[in-house]
Design an enzyme around this catalytic site. Structure first.
Site, PDB file in Angstrom:
ATOM      1  N   ASP A 209      39.658  45.212  35.235  1.00  0.00           N
ATOM      2  CA  ASP A 209      40.613  46.076  34.547  1.00  0.00           C
ATOM      3  C   ASP A 209      40.890  47.278  35.437  1.00  0.00           C
ATOM      4  OD1 ASP A 209      40.194  44.281  32.558  1.00  0.00           O
ATOM      5  OD2 ASP A 209      39.509  45.719  31.057  1.00  0.00           O
ATOM      6  N   HIS A 285      35.143  40.518  38.942  1.00  0.00           N
ATOM      7  CA  HIS A 285      35.008  39.071  39.062  1.00  0.00           C
ATOM      8  C   HIS A 285      35.676  38.588  40.341  1.00  0.00           C
ATOM      9  CE1 HIS A 285      33.946  38.569  34.633  1.00  0.00           C
ATOM     10  NE2 HIS A 285      34.369  39.815  34.702  1.00  0.00           N
ATOM     11  N   SER A 396      35.266  52.708  39.336  1.00  0.00           N
ATOM     12  CA  SER A 396      35.565  53.123  40.701  1.00  0.00           C
ATOM     13  C   SER A 396      36.835  52.445  41.176  1.00  0.00           C
ATOM     14  CB  SER A 396      34.388  52.806  41.614  1.00  0.00           C
ATOM     15  OG  SER A 396      34.577  53.378  42.884  1.00  0.00           O
TER      16      SER A 396
END
Length: 427
Positions: A209, A285, A396
């Site tokens: 995200d 991911h 981050s």
């Protein structure tokens, strides 16, 4: 010495005192004219009806003069009593306030459709920011996150965080806030399986995200950090020499370094930068089907990587601690870099147990390598699109740099919000 000689004369006025020092003659003349002007005035300071002698007048005037000098010099002396800490706090607060005002002004101009040229920090501003012990503070924050909260305190603490950063807890695999024993577990919460469907139609998906900062082709070995601010590709990835089994000729120029990454004729080098806010899902991911052959860890600073800082500090990503995973996909070179930030010193890669980020045993300016290609494993670590790869402790930045054919197209807009599993681009 002159004052000690002249003072007896003042006390003995209006008599005459023999002078033994010629240096007092000028002061005697000046004082004589000064007191003479006051002798012509009615001098009754106490209003007692008693006539005051000339000697008493002189003494009173002298004491008043000394008192005036003390009052006059008191503010000057008080300057030396100021402490450095309040001065530094006041200076730093004023500077931070000015920076916030500039940010607010630029936002207003951007809303009006005006393009604001980037204002890069000077060398001394970057050096001053890097002098802040952000690594130590991040380690302290990490330990605080692991402190188990009392059962009754968990809901108020997590609810405040959810309200502050707009966290959507309906997507979490466990919605009960009492389930998370500490802040670290809450930050690393897992999502429901159906919350992030992985797009199967496109070759590259978003690994996390976040917010899209920049994307596009890499030109002249300069990668765009944000619009108008770039950083060196070679400084970011480091030299293209990993192990004895996997080595490349040294780059003689920036163009040759880029050519080392582009392994197939007709391909181009692309990049994409995704910023993870504190309220975003903190795991990342695999963005495609690829094989990870090498890991490079750069210990470094932990400056903030929010878009405002990325617009202000050139080569911010090269200053900060980061973990570069590199390998190959069906079109050639592919890399994913997890960039650390303030309070995000902990970067975890699930299949790499030897990785320890923000550790005091590593010094800034160095890097350490680990090859996943061994005699027993000639290929490396295979990753499938959407597979769990790692996690941040708070949030981050993810940077993708890969080669692909010239007809590769991004399906993005700069500044858009994106979620893990959504398409980044395809052929």
């Amino acid at each position: 010495m002159a004052a000690s000689v002249c003072r007896p004369y003042v006390r003995s006025l209006p008599g005459v005192m023999p002078w033994r020092s010629s240096s007092c003659h000028y002061e005697y003349t000046a004082m004589h004219h000064f007191l003479g002007s006051f002798q012509k005035l009615p001098f009754e300071p106490f209003n007692t009806g008693t006539r005051i002698s000339d000697q008493t007048k002189a003494t009173f005037l002298w004491s008043q003069t000394l008192g005036a000098r003390k009052i006059h010099t008191a503010p000057v002396r008080s300057l030396f009593l100021l402490r450095p800490v309040p001065i530094l706090l006041a200076t730093g607060g004023g500077y931070a306030g000015y920076r916030q005002y500039e940010k607010y002004r630029d936002q207003k101009l951007e809303k009006l459709g005006l393009e604001i040229p980037p204002k890069l920090a000077s060398h001394w501003e970057v050096a001053l920011y890097k002098s802040v012990p952000t690594r130590l503070l991040s380690r302290a924050w990490g330990r605080l996150n692991q402190v188990e909260l009392p059962y009754w305190l968990r809901r108020p603490v997590y609810s405040l965080y959810i309200w502050t950063f707009g966290v959507n807890m309906t997507e979490a695999a466990v919605e009960d806030l009492h389930h998370y024993r500490n802040l670290s577990e809450f930050f690393r919460r897992k999502l429901k399986p159906q919350a992030r469907p992985v797009c199967g139609l496109h070759s590259v998906i978003s690994p996390s995200d976040g917010k899209i900062l920049t994307f596009g082709q890499v030109k002249n070995c300069e990668v765009e950090q944000v619009k108008g601010v770039t950083y060196s590709l070679e400084s970011f990835l480091g030299p293209r020499t990993y192990t004895e089994d996997l080595s490349f000729p040294p780059a003689s120029s920036r163009d040759s370094f880029r050519n080392q990454l582009v392994t197939r004729e007709g391909n181009e080098l692309y990049h994409c930068v995704i910023y993870l806010a504190p309220g975003d899902y903190h795991c990342f991911h695999s963005p495609t089907d690829w094989t990870v052959s090498h890991r490079r860890h750069f210990p470094g600073s932990l400056m903030s990587v929010n878009p405002g800082m990325a617009r202000w500090i050139k080569e911010l990503f090269c200053h900060n601690e980061r973990v570069v995973l590199s390998g190959d996909w069906k079109h050639g070179f592919f890399s994913l870099t997890a960039v650390g930030a303030t309070n995000v010193g902990s970067i975890r890669i699930y299949f790499d147990q030897d990785l320890h980020t923000n550790s005091p045993r590593y010094s800034k300016g160095s890097y350490n390598d680990l090859s996943f290609v061994t005699h027993a494993n000639k290929e490396g670590i295979p990753m499938r699109k959407g597979e769990h790869l790692g996690e941040f402790n708070l949030g981050s930045t993810i940077v993708l740099i890969f080669e692909a054919p010239k007809d590769f197209n991004f399906r993005l807009k700069a500044g858009q919000k994106i979620r893990f599993g959504e398409a980044l681009g395809s052929l």
